[in-house]
Design a protein around this motif. Structure first.
Motif, PDB file in Angstrom:
ATOM      1  N   TYR A 201     -12.335  15.392 -20.780  1.00 26.55           N
ATOM      2  CA  TYR A 201     -12.019  14.847 -19.447  1.00 26.55           C
ATOM      3  C   TYR A 201     -13.050  13.794 -19.072  1.00 26.55           C
ATOM      4  CZ  TYR A 201     -11.098  15.095 -14.327  1.00 26.55           C
ATOM      5  OH  TYR A 201     -10.808  14.816 -13.006  1.00 26.55           O
ATOM      6  N   GLU A 202     -14.316  14.144 -19.211  1.00 28.66           N
ATOM      7  CA  GLU A 202     -15.388  13.228 -18.829  1.00 28.66           C
ATOM      8  C   GLU A 202     -15.431  11.997 -19.722  1.00 28.66           C
ATOM      9  OE1 GLU A 202     -17.053  13.241 -16.205  1.00 28.66           O
ATOM     10  OE2 GLU A 202     -16.669  15.238 -15.421  1.00 28.66           O
ATOM     11  N   SER A 203     -15.096  12.153 -20.983  1.00 31.16           N
ATOM     12  CA  SER A 203     -15.134  11.002 -21.891  1.00 31.16           C
ATOM     13  C   SER A 203     -14.072   9.973 -21.520  1.00 31.16           C
ATOM     14  CB  SER A 203     -14.944  11.449 -23.347  1.00 31.16           C
ATOM     15  OG  SER A 203     -13.617  11.898 -23.592  1.00 31.16           O
ATOM     16  N   ILE A 204     -12.909  10.441 -21.057  1.00 29.05           N
ATOM     17  CA  ILE A 204     -11.867   9.514 -20.622  1.00 29.05           C
ATOM     18  C   ILE A 204     -12.298   8.793 -19.358  1.00 29.05           C
ATOM     19  CG2 ILE A 204      -9.508   9.346 -19.741  1.00 29.05           C
ATOM     20  CD1 ILE A 204      -8.761  11.647 -21.619  1.00 29.05           C
ATOM     21  N   VAL A 205     -12.866   9.524 -18.411  1.00 27.07           N
ATOM     22  CA  VAL A 205     -13.349   8.895 -17.176  1.00 27.07           C
ATOM     23  C   VAL A 205     -14.422   7.870 -17.493  1.00 27.07           C
ATOM     24  CG1 VAL A 205     -14.535   9.308 -14.991  1.00 27.07           C
ATOM     25  CG2 VAL A 205     -12.739  10.888 -15.748  1.00 27.07           C
ATOM     26  N   ASP A 206     -15.326   8.209 -18.400  1.00 23.59           N
ATOM     27  CA  ASP A 206     -16.381   7.262 -18.783  1.00 23.59           C
ATOM     28  C   ASP A 206     -15.794   6.001 -19.414  1.00 23.59           C
ATOM     29  OD1 ASP A 206     -19.280   6.599 -19.371  1.00 23.59           O
ATOM     30  OD2 ASP A 206     -18.484   6.666 -21.414  1.00 23.59           O
ATOM     31  N   ALA A 207     -14.777   6.178 -20.255  1.00 24.74           N
ATOM     32  CA  ALA A 207     -14.141   5.017 -20.878  1.00 24.74           C
ATOM     33  C   ALA A 207     -13.453   4.139 -19.841  1.00 24.74           C
ATOM     34  CB  ALA A 207     -13.133   5.481 -21.935  1.00 24.74           C
ATOM     35  N   TRP A 208     -12.826   4.741 -18.845  1.00 23.92           N
ATOM     36  CA  TRP A 208     -12.222   3.971 -17.756  1.00 23.92           C
ATOM     37  C   TRP A 208     -13.270   3.154 -17.014  1.00 23.92           C
ATOM     38  CZ3 TRP A 208      -8.733   8.199 -15.062  1.00 23.92           C
ATOM     39  CH2 TRP A 208      -7.532   8.331 -15.776  1.00 23.92           C
ATOM     40  N   LEU A 209     -14.400   3.781 -16.713  1.00 23.85           N
ATOM     41  CA  LEU A 209     -15.466   3.084 -15.995  1.00 23.85           C
ATOM     42  C   LEU A 209     -16.000   1.915 -16.814  1.00 23.85           C
ATOM     43  CD1 LEU A 209     -17.335   6.196 -14.572  1.00 23.85           C
ATOM     44  CD2 LEU A 209     -16.313   4.372 -13.183  1.00 23.85           C
ATOM     45  N   ARG A 210     -16.194   2.121 -18.110  1.00 24.08           N
ATOM     46  CA  ARG A 210     -16.721   1.054 -18.962  1.00 24.08           C
ATOM     47  C   ARG A 210     -15.713  -0.077 -19.123  1.00 24.08           C
ATOM     48  NH1 ARG A 210     -17.234   2.742 -23.868  1.00 24.08           N
ATOM     49  NH2 ARG A 210     -16.635   4.937 -23.659  1.00 24.08           N
ATOM     50  N   ALA A 211     -14.420   0.259 -19.081  1.00 21.02           N
ATOM     51  CA  ALA A 211     -13.378  -0.761 -19.194  1.00 21.02           C
ATOM     52  C   ALA A 211     -13.123  -1.481 -17.873  1.00 21.02           C
ATOM     53  CB  ALA A 211     -12.083  -0.135 -19.689  1.00 21.02           C
ATOM     54  N   GLY A 212     -13.625  -0.915 -16.778  1.00 17.79           N
ATOM     55  CA  GLY A 212     -13.357  -1.506 -15.471  1.00 17.79           C
ATOM     56  C   GLY A 212     -11.980  -1.193 -14.942  1.00 17.79           C
ATOM     57  N   SER A 213     -11.294  -0.228 -15.516  1.00 23.18           N
ATOM     58  CA  SER A 213      -9.973   0.143 -15.010  1.00 23.18           C
ATOM     59  C   SER A 213     -10.082   1.057 -13.792  1.00 23.18           C
ATOM     60  CB  SER A 213      -9.136   0.808 -16.101  1.00 23.18           C
ATOM     61  OG  SER A 213      -9.803   1.920 -16.643  1.00 23.18           O
ATOM     62  N   ILE A 214     -11.269   1.616 -13.549  1.00 28.05           N
ATOM     63  CA  ILE A 214     -11.615   2.217 -12.267  1.00 28.05           C
ATOM     64  C   ILE A 214     -13.008   1.696 -11.904  1.00 28.05           C
ATOM     65  CG2 ILE A 214     -10.210   4.290 -12.600  1.00 28.05           C
ATOM     66  CD1 ILE A 214     -12.744   5.847 -13.232  1.00 28.05           C
ATOM     67  N   LEU A 215     -13.282   1.623 -10.608  1.00 26.85           N
ATOM     68  CA  LEU A 215     -14.578   1.124 -10.163  1.00 26.85           C
ATOM     69  C   LEU A 215     -15.557   2.243  -9.868  1.00 26.85           C
ATOM     70  CD1 LEU A 215     -13.476  -1.786  -7.810  1.00 26.85           C
ATOM     71  CD2 LEU A 215     -14.099  -1.863 -10.227  1.00 26.85           C
ATOM     72  N   ASP A 216     -15.033   3.435  -9.608  1.00 30.90           N
ATOM     73  CA  ASP A 216     -15.877   4.598  -9.350  1.00 30.90           C
ATOM     74  C   ASP A 216     -15.035   5.846  -9.592  1.00 30.90           C
ATOM     75  OD1 ASP A 216     -14.372   5.163  -6.929  1.00 30.90           O
ATOM     76  OD2 ASP A 216     -15.541   3.606  -5.953  1.00 30.90           O
ATOM     77  N   ARG A 217     -15.669   6.997  -9.523  1.00 30.76           N
ATOM     78  CA  ARG A 217     -14.969   8.245  -9.838  1.00 30.76           C
ATOM     79  C   ARG A 217     -13.954   8.630  -8.763  1.00 30.76           C
ATOM     80  NH1 ARG A 217     -17.243  11.237 -14.042  1.00 30.76           N
ATOM     81  NH2 ARG A 217     -16.301  13.113 -13.147  1.00 30.76           N
TER      82      ARG A 217
END
Length: 364
Positions: A201-217
Motif C-alpha cells: 500500500y505504502e509503496s504505491i502511495v510513494d510511487a504516486w507522490l514521486r510521479a506527481g499524480s498526487i501532491l500529498d497523502r
C-alpha cells in the motif's frame, strides 16, 4: 482476522454539498455559508470549506449509534441550510451539479487547493462532485489492510445505496451515480487493488507522490482507504445522500462489514481490480433499483437482493451495534421508493426541467 473484541466500533460520516443560487446554478457563497453556519452551530460535528467556493462540507463527531449519527447529520444540514437561506442561496445535496454551468466555480482561496488547481488543471476545475465518506474505527493499519481487502467486493453494492446524481448538467445522464464517473478522472481515484501488505500500500502511495499524480497523502482517492487523520478505514465510494437517513444507512452497512471482517470474515475474494472496476461501472449506472454484480458469484442480481445478502452476512455485527432493524427498514424503503437518483429521474421526467430536480433536492 479475529480482531474483534466484542466492543461496538465507532464511526463517523462526512457529507459534501453544493451551494446554489435561487435559480439552481452554482453560487460562489459556499465559504460565507460555512463561516456563518459554523458561528451559529452548536458543538456537535464540524463544518468545513471544500475545493471550490460553490461547496460546503459537514462532518459528524465520532459516533457510537446510528441515532447519534442521524441526529448530528440532520443538525449539520439544517445549520448549513439556514445560513444559506439567509444569504439567498440554497444547500443542494447532489453528487454532481444538476444544471449546466457556463463557467466553472472559483477555487477556494487556500494554498493547497490553489496548488491542486494549477497542477491538475481542468480535472480540478470541472470534476465537480459531492460525496459521502464513512469512517469506521480499526485496530491498526496492518489490520486495516486486511479489512480493506475483505470489503472490496462489496463496494458496488455500497455505491447503489446513496446513488444521487442521475440528472446532471441539465439532462438525465443515464447513470444513477454520474458523480462516480466524473470522480474517476482523478489519477488516484477508483477501486483499490488487493494488497499483499501495508508495505505494498505504502509503496504505491510513494510511487504516486514521486510521479506527481498526487501532491500529498490527502489525495489518496481510492474508494476505500486508510484514513490519513484518524485510526479508521474510510469508505469514499458514495454520492452525498439525498436524505440523511440514507447516509446513515450507508454508515451502518460499512460498519457492519468492517466488524464482520474483524470477527473472522474469512479470506478475501480473489477479485481482480479490472473486474471490480467494471462491476462498479455497472452499479453506478443502475443504482439501487437496477442490477448489481453479486460479490459471491460476479453475476448480475437485483441490487436490493445483493444488499439483503449484505445484511444477512453482517447481521450479527448489525445486531450487536443496534443497527439491524434500522438497516432492514432503510433497505425496504429503498426497494419500495428507490434512492435519490430514482427520485431525481422521476421528477425530471415530469417536465424535462432540471430546475425541478433542484427544487426537489433543496426542499423548496
Amino acid at each position: 482476522m479475529n480482531e474483534q473484541t466484542g466492543e461496538v466500533l465507532t464511526f463517523g460520516i462526512e457529507e459534501e454539498f453544493f451551494v446554489v443560487d435561487r435559480h439552481g446554478h452554482l453560487s460562489q457563497a459556499g465559504d460565507d455559508v460555512v463561516d456563518a453556519a459554523e458561528a451559529a452551530a452548536d458543538d456537535q460535528g464540524e463544518l468545513q470549506h471544500e475545493l471550490t467556493r460553490s461547496q460546503a462540507e459537514a462532518a459528524t463527531d465520532v459516533c457510537h449509534t446510528h441515532t447519534e449519527a442521524l441526529r448530528q447529520l440532520r443538525g449539520l444540514r439544517e445549520d448549513l441550510a439556514r445560513a444559506a437561506r439567509r444569504r439567498g442561496v440554497r444547500l443542494l445535496p447532489a453528487g454532481s451539479p444538476t444544471l449546466s454551468e457556463a463557467d466553472p466555480p472559483r477555487i477556494t482561496p487556500n494554498p493547497r487547493y490553489e496548488r491542486m488547481a494549477v497542477h491538475f488543471g481542468a480535472t480540478a476545475r470541472t470534476s465537480l462532485t459531492c460525496g459521502c465518506h464513512v469512517h469506521v474505527a480499526i485496530p491498526g493499519k496492518e489490520t486495516g489492510i486486511e479489512v480493506l481487502n475483505w470489503v472490496r467486493p462489496w463496494l458496488p453494492a455500497l455505491l447503489t445505496v446513496t446513488a444521487n446524481s442521475a440528472v446532471a448538467d441539465g439532462y438525465d445522464t443515464g447513470y444513477c451515480s454520474w458523480r462516480y464517473q466524473q470522480w474517476s478522472r482523478w489519477p488516484s481515484a477508483g477501486p483499490p487493488p488487493r494488497f499483499a501488505s501495508l508495505d505494498e500500500y505504502e509503496s504505491i502511495v510513494d510511487a504516486w507522490l514521486r510521479a506527481g499524480s498526487i501532491l500529498d497523502r490527502g489525495m489518496i482517492y481510492w474508494d476505500v482507504r486508510l484514513s490519513e487523520k484518524q485510526p479508521t478505514l474510510e469508505f469514499r465510494i458514495a454520492d452525498v445522500a439525498a436524505a440523511p437517513e440514507e447516509a446513515v444507512l450507508l454508515g451502518v452497512l460499512a460498519r457492519g462489514l468492517v466488524a464482520t471482517a474483524l470477527a473472522d470474515g474469512g479470506p478475501p475474494a480473489p477479485l481482480p481490480n479490472e473486474v471490480l472496476r467494471a462491476q462498479l461501472w455497472r452499479a453506478s449506472r443502475e443504482g439501487v433499483l437496477g442490477c448489481c454484480p453479486h460479490p459471491k458469484t460476479g453475476d448480475l442480481a437485483p441490487a436490493k437482493a445483493v444488499l439483503e445478502d449484505l445484511v444477512a452476512l453482517t447481521s450479527a455485527a448489525l445486531e450487536t451495534a443496534g443497527d439491524l432493524e434500522f438497516a432492514r427498514e432503510g433497505l425496504a424503503r429503498l426497494a419500495s421508493d428507490g434512492g435519490g437518483a430514482d427520485r431525481q429521474r422521476r421528477r425530471f421526467a415530469e417536465r424535462q426541467r432540471a430546475e425541478d430536480v433542484v427544487d426537489l433536492l433543496t426542499g423548496s
